[in-house]
Design a protein around this motif. Structure first.
Motif, mmCIF file in Angstrom:
data_model
loop_
_atom_site.group_PDB
_atom_site.id
_atom_site.type_symbol
_atom_site.label_atom_id
_atom_site.label_comp_id
_atom_site.label_asym_id
_atom_site.label_seq_id
_atom_site.Cartn_x
_atom_site.Cartn_y
_atom_site.Cartn_z
ATOM 1 N N HIS A 111 0.853 -1.202 0.000
ATOM 2 C CA HIS A 111 0.000 0.000 0.000
ATOM 3 C C HIS A 111 0.883 1.245 0.000
ATOM 4 O O HIS A 111 0.956 1.966 1.003
ATOM 5 C CB HIS A 111 -0.927 -0.005 1.223
ATOM 6 N N PRO A 112 1.564 1.532 -1.112
ATOM 7 C CA PRO A 112 2.500 2.657 -1.137
ATOM 8 C C PRO A 112 1.829 4.015 -0.979
ATOM 9 O O PRO A 112 2.499 5.005 -0.676
ATOM 10 C CB PRO A 112 3.165 2.522 -2.511
ATOM 11 N N GLU A 113 0.519 4.074 -1.166
ATOM 12 C CA GLU A 113 -0.195 5.338 -1.018
ATOM 13 C C GLU A 113 -0.466 5.692 0.444
ATOM 14 O O GLU A 113 -0.881 6.816 0.761
ATOM 15 C CB GLU A 113 -1.537 5.271 -1.775
ATOM 16 N N ALA A 114 -0.244 4.742 1.350
ATOM 17 C CA ALA A 114 -0.639 4.892 2.750
ATOM 18 C C ALA A 114 0.535 5.257 3.649
ATOM 19 O O ALA A 114 1.703 5.066 3.307
ATOM 20 C CB ALA A 114 -1.282 3.596 3.248
ATOM 21 N N LEU A 154 0.863 9.952 18.921
ATOM 22 C CA LEU A 154 2.176 10.342 19.438
ATOM 23 C C LEU A 154 3.295 9.345 19.150
ATOM 24 O O LEU A 154 4.468 9.694 19.251
ATOM 25 C CB LEU A 154 2.087 10.566 20.955
ATOM 26 N N PHE A 155 2.949 8.117 18.815
ATOM 27 C CA PHE A 155 3.978 7.099 18.601
ATOM 28 C C PHE A 155 4.766 7.433 17.342
ATOM 29 O O PHE A 155 4.205 7.676 16.273
ATOM 30 C CB PHE A 155 3.324 5.728 18.475
ATOM 31 N N GLY A 156 6.099 7.417 17.477
ATOM 32 C CA GLY A 156 6.938 7.945 16.405
ATOM 33 C C GLY A 156 7.392 6.964 15.354
ATOM 34 O O GLY A 156 7.993 7.374 14.355
ATOM 35 N N MET A 157 7.161 5.666 15.523
ATOM 36 C CA MET A 157 7.579 4.708 14.502
ATOM 37 C C MET A 157 6.507 4.654 13.423
ATOM 38 O O MET A 157 5.426 4.091 13.614
ATOM 39 C CB MET A 157 7.810 3.324 15.095
ATOM 40 N N ARG A 158 6.813 5.273 12.289
ATOM 41 C CA ARG A 158 5.839 5.386 11.199
ATOM 42 C C ARG A 158 6.547 5.317 9.848
ATOM 43 O O ARG A 158 7.645 5.859 9.692
ATOM 44 C CB ARG A 158 5.091 6.723 11.266
ATOM 45 N N LEU A 159 5.889 4.693 8.907
ATOM 46 C CA LEU A 159 6.380 4.668 7.529
ATOM 47 C C LEU A 159 5.585 5.690 6.726
ATOM 48 O O LEU A 159 4.377 5.551 6.554
ATOM 49 C CB LEU A 159 6.220 3.274 6.925
ATOM 50 N N TYR A 160 6.286 6.723 6.255
ATOM 51 C CA TYR A 160 5.640 7.814 5.538
ATOM 52 C C TYR A 160 5.946 7.760 4.048
ATOM 53 O O TYR A 160 7.109 7.541 3.669
ATOM 54 C CB TYR A 160 6.159 9.162 6.030
ATOM 55 N N PRO A 161 4.961 8.027 3.177
ATOM 56 C CA PRO A 161 5.288 8.388 1.798
ATOM 57 C C PRO A 161 5.915 9.783 1.845
ATOM 58 O O PRO A 161 5.323 10.716 2.421
ATOM 59 C CB PRO A 161 3.936 8.375 1.076
ATOM 60 N N ILE A 162 7.090 9.945 1.290
ATOM 61 C CA ILE A 162 7.872 11.160 1.512
ATOM 62 C C ILE A 162 7.221 12.410 0.939
ATOM 63 O O ILE A 162 7.126 13.441 1.619
ATOM 64 C CB ILE A 162 9.294 10.977 0.947
ATOM 65 N N SER A 163 6.761 12.357 -0.313
ATOM 66 C CA SER A 163 6.253 13.575 -0.949
ATOM 67 C C SER A 163 5.056 14.184 -0.219
ATOM 68 O O SER A 163 5.042 15.398 0.043
ATOM 69 C CB SER A 163 5.908 13.293 -2.419
ATOM 70 N N LYS A 191 -5.401 15.620 4.246
ATOM 71 C CA LYS A 191 -5.086 15.459 2.823
ATOM 72 C C LYS A 191 -5.703 14.202 2.227
ATOM 73 O O LYS A 191 -5.661 14.002 1.013
ATOM 74 C CB LYS A 191 -3.560 15.392 2.619
ATOM 75 N N GLY A 192 -6.265 13.347 3.078
ATOM 76 C CA GLY A 192 -6.861 12.108 2.585
ATOM 77 C C GLY A 192 -5.873 10.977 2.416
ATOM 78 O O GLY A 192 -6.181 9.974 1.761
ATOM 79 N N VAL A 193 -4.679 11.109 3.006
ATOM 80 C CA VAL A 193 -3.695 10.026 2.926
ATOM 81 C C VAL A 193 -4.196 8.871 3.800
ATOM 82 O O VAL A 193 -4.451 9.052 4.991
ATOM 83 C CB VAL A 193 -2.312 10.491 3.413
ATOM 84 N N PRO A 194 -4.365 7.668 3.255
ATOM 85 C CA PRO A 194 -4.849 6.536 4.069
ATOM 86 C C PRO A 194 -3.868 6.195 5.185
ATOM 87 O O PRO A 194 -2.653 6.342 5.035
ATOM 88 C CB PRO A 194 -4.951 5.391 3.055
ATOM 89 N N LEU A 250 -8.513 2.352 4.038
ATOM 90 C CA LEU A 250 -7.709 1.232 4.533
ATOM 91 C C LEU A 250 -7.862 1.049 6.042
ATOM 92 O O LEU A 250 -7.054 0.378 6.675
ATOM 93 C CB LEU A 250 -6.228 1.454 4.185
ATOM 94 N N LEU A 251 -8.920 1.632 6.601
ATOM 95 C CA LEU A 251 -9.095 1.583 8.048
ATOM 96 C C LEU A 251 -9.228 0.157 8.571
ATOM 97 O O LEU A 251 -8.829 -0.143 9.690
ATOM 98 C CB LEU A 251 -10.347 2.383 8.433
ATOM 99 N N HIS A 252 -9.760 -0.745 7.752
ATOM 100 C CA HIS A 252 -9.988 -2.118 8.201
ATOM 101 C C HIS A 252 -8.684 -2.912 8.293
ATOM 102 O O HIS A 252 -8.667 -3.991 8.896
ATOM 103 C CB HIS A 252 -10.931 -2.835 7.232
ATOM 104 N N LEU A 253 -7.605 -2.407 7.702
ATOM 105 C CA LEU A 253 -6.336 -3.138 7.738
ATOM 106 C C LEU A 253 -5.605 -2.788 9.034
ATOM 107 O O LEU A 253 -5.196 -1.670 9.262
ATOM 108 C CB LEU A 253 -5.456 -2.746 6.540
ATOM 109 N N SER A 254 -5.457 -3.759 9.876
ATOM 110 C CA SER A 254 -4.732 -3.552 11.135
ATOM 111 C C SER A 254 -3.974 -4.837 11.451
ATOM 112 O O SER A 254 -4.503 -5.748 12.066
ATOM 113 C CB SER A 254 -5.701 -3.215 12.267
#
Length: 258
Positions: A111-114, A154-163, A191-194, A250-254
């Motif tokens: 899910h590269p958009e998320a 607040l949790f800082g471990m996150r994978l962000y799409p850079i742009s 912005k609607g980023v999933p 993508l809210l259902h994906l956990s």
């Protein structure tokens, strides 16, 4: 440009000896690593010489301390210019588990958009004031996004799409210090980023283990209060659109914790 080309991004400020353990674990994952030294004055970044010269490792140094968000933004711009599309932010203080890096990247590739948000799983050593206090920020973040699906703001471990993250940070002069994690969570949602929430064990190293926290209860809670006051203004301006845009797709994906 490739759809998914990730790097690990570790901002650090006066983290002490635990920095080398954090970086060593990240490097051992086999993925490219970047460290942004945010004006450290304790000499902890001297340990990074152990890794310099590796083709998959870079260090960026800021002369003065500018804050976590500013350090991450510096690293994001450099990573984007080098062709990376995604960045996994990890704290330098040993709280975030390097053995989950591959899981974040696997889900990000699907899910590269998320944005993949870590959802902390606390153990008995977690400070009660940190565990309980974050519930307030989480409440406001979910109100300000009309339930876009932020498990933890607040949790800082996150994978962000850079742009998209650079666009968010360029749209505001805030989110440069402790307010970085919750503010960008809300603004990416606007912005609607999933968002996909990834349950992730969090560890609070003891002082004997080299654990150092830059969290200051009064200072940082004042900063968060001011931040949510600002974000509420933005929320009210966006509320009609937020109410009709639909749910996070993508809210259902956990994924399960490991």
């Amino acid at each position: 440009m490739p759809e998914f080309c990730p790097t690990i991004l570790i901002p650090t400020f006066n983290t002490g000896p635990i920095l080398v353990e954090t970086v060593r674990a990240a490097v051992a994952s086999g993925f490219p690593v970047r460290v942004v030294v945010d004006g450290s004055t304790d000499g902890s970044d001297a340990c990074l010489i152990e890794f310099e010269g590796r083709p998959d490792f870079k260090v960026h140094r800021l002369e003065t301390n500018q804050g976590k968000g500013a350090a991450i933004l510096h690293g994001l711009r450099a990573a984007l210019s080098d062709g990376f599309t995604h960045a996994l932010a990890m704290d330098a203080d040993g709280q975030h588990p390097a053995d989950r890096i591959a899981d974040y990247f696997q889900l990000g590739q699907q899910h590269p958009e998320a944005t993949i948000f870590g959802s902390p799983v606390f153990d008995s050593c977690a400070p009660a004031v940190r565990v309980g206090g974050r519930k307030i920020s989480n409440f406001w973040a979910n109100l300000e996004t009309l339930g876009w699906g932020i498990d933890d703001s607040l949790f800082g471990m996150r994978l962000y799409p850079i742009s998209p993250l650079i666009e968010v940070l360029d749209s505001t002069c805030f989110a440069r210090r402790f307010d970085f994690d919750p503010e960008v969570a809300v603004r990416l949602s606007w912005k609607g980023v999933p968002i996909i929430n990834m349950p992730t064990a969090v560890r609070y190293p003891s002082a004997e283990e080299g654990g150092i926290s830059q969290f200051r209860y009064l200072r940082d809670n004042i900063l968060l209060t001011w931040m949510h006051m600002r974000l509420l203004t933005g929320f009210f301006l966006r509320a009609p659109w937020l109410a009709f845009r639909g749910d996070n797709p993508l809210l259902h994906l956990s994924p399960s914790a490991r």
